[in-house]
Design an enzyme around this catalytic site. Structure first.
Site, PDB file in Angstrom:
ATOM      1  N   THR A 158      45.139  -2.678   8.506  1.00 13.32           N
ATOM      2  CA  THR A 158      44.890  -4.031   8.004  1.00 13.32           C
ATOM      3  C   THR A 158      43.408  -4.355   8.136  1.00 13.32           C
ATOM      4  O   THR A 158      42.755  -3.896   9.074  1.00 13.32           O
ATOM      5  CB  THR A 158      45.765  -5.056   8.757  1.00 13.32           C
TER       6      THR A 158
ATOM      7  N   ILE B 123      43.040  -1.126  12.856  1.00 10.78           N
ATOM      8  CA  ILE B 123      42.619  -2.454  12.419  1.00 10.78           C
ATOM      9  C   ILE B 123      41.130  -2.471  12.090  1.00 10.78           C
ATOM     10  O   ILE B 123      40.326  -1.823  12.758  1.00 10.78           O
ATOM     11  CB  ILE B 123      42.942  -3.481  13.523  1.00 10.78           C
ATOM     12  N   CYS B 124      40.760  -3.236  11.047  1.00 14.10           N
ATOM     13  CA  CYS B 124      39.358  -3.468  10.691  1.00 14.10           C
ATOM     14  C   CYS B 124      38.684  -2.164  10.239  1.00 14.10           C
ATOM     15  O   CYS B 124      39.107  -1.541   9.287  1.00 14.10           O
ATOM     16  CB  CYS B 124      38.644  -4.116  11.869  1.00 14.10           C
ATOM     17  N   ILE B 125      37.645  -1.704  10.942  1.00 12.81           N
ATOM     18  CA  ILE B 125      36.939  -0.477  10.588  1.00 12.81           C
ATOM     19  C   ILE B 125      37.611   0.753  11.196  1.00 12.81           C
ATOM     20  O   ILE B 125      37.362   1.885  10.752  1.00 12.81           O
ATOM     21  CB  ILE B 125      35.464  -0.545  11.036  1.00 12.81           C
TER      22      ILE B 125
END
Length: 216
Positions: A189, A134-136
Site C-alpha cells: 500500500t 508499506i510506502c517505499i
C-alpha cells in the site's frame, strides 16, 4: 497471533516513518494480533536533521537502537529472529527501508537488501506466510519474491520503473487502497508515498493490515 514488524530506524528521512509504524502497530493490536518489533543491528546509512532536512555530517546512529524508540525498548535484532515464530511480517516505510534495510535509495534497480533482513524476509516467503510492505518498502519485493511479484508504491513513475526493471509487476494504486499478490500472499500500500495527511495514510494501512491478516 504473533506477527513481526520490521523497523529501519526512527524518522522518515533516515529511518522508519513513525506515523506508518505506529499506525501499523495500532491496526494490528486492534485486529487481535501481537506485534513484535525487529530491526538490524547495523549503522544507519546516514543521519538526517529532520528540522533542516540536511545530512548531519559526522553523526552516526544505530538502526536497532533508533528503532527501539518506536518500539518503546521492546525490540529484537532481526539476525536472531526465526520466521517460524511469526504468522506474518509487516514492513513500514520511511527512507530507512531504502537506505538501511536496502540500498535502493542510492542504487535503484541495482540495489541489494541487507543480509539479515533478506534472510528473514525470504524465510517468511519460503514458508508461504503473508507479508505486508508499506510506502517505499515494496520496492525491495522483487529481490525477495522474484520476478512477477505484484506490487505498488503508489504512482511515482521513477520508482515504479525501477521496480519493474527489477522484475516486479507494478500497479498504480490510490493511497487508501492496496495491491495483493494472492499467489505469494503479499500486500502493499502507498501510505506516505501519496498520503497528504495521517488520516489518508491510516485508511490505507488499516485496510492493508486487515487484508494481510486475512491471508493467514
Amino acid at each position: 497471533m504473533k506477527v513481526a514488524v520490521v523497523l529501519s530506524g526512527c524518522g522518515v528521512f533516515d529511518g522508519a516513518e513513525i506515523h506508518e509504524s505506529v499506525l501499523t502497530m495500532l491496526a494490528l493490536v486492534r485486529a487481535g494480533a501481537e506485534p513484535e518489533f525487529l530491526a538490524p543491528d547495523i549503522p544507519q546509512a546516514h543521519v538526517v536533521n529532520h528540522l533542516t532536512g540536511l545530512v548531519a555530517e559526522g553523526e552516526s546512529r544505530n538502526v536497532l537502537v533508533e528503532s527501539a524508540r518506536i518500539a518503546r525498548g521492546k525490540i529484537k535484532d532481526i539476525a536472531l529472529a526465526n520466521a517460524d515464530d511469526y504468522a506474518a511480517v509487516f514492513f513500514p516505510g520511511g527512507f530507512g527501508a531504502a537506505k538501511n534495510l536496502s540500498d535502493f535509495a542510492s542504487k535503484g534497480a541495482d540495489c541489494q537488501i541487507q543480509p539479515d533482513v533478506l534472510r528473514f524476509a525470504k524465510a517468511i516467503a519460503d514458508a508461504g506466510k503473508p507479508a505486508c510492505y508499506i510506502c517505499i518498502a515494496p520496492a525491495i519485493l522483487p529481490l525477495v519474491y522474484g520476478k512477477g511479484i505484484a506490487v505498488t508504491i503508489g504512482n511515482d513513475e521513477g520508482t515504479a520503473a525501477a521496480v519493474t526493471a527489477m522484475g516486479g509487476q507494478h500497479f498504480n494504486c490510490p493511497v487508501k487502497e492496496f495491491v495483493v499478490d494472492k499467489e505469494r500472499k503479499v500486500v502493499s500500500t502507498p501510505a506516505y508515498m501519496l498520503a497528504e495527511n495521517i488520516a489518508e495514510a491510516a485508511t490505507g494501512i488499516e485496510a492493508a493490515v486487515k487484508a494481510t491478516l486475512g491471508l493467514i
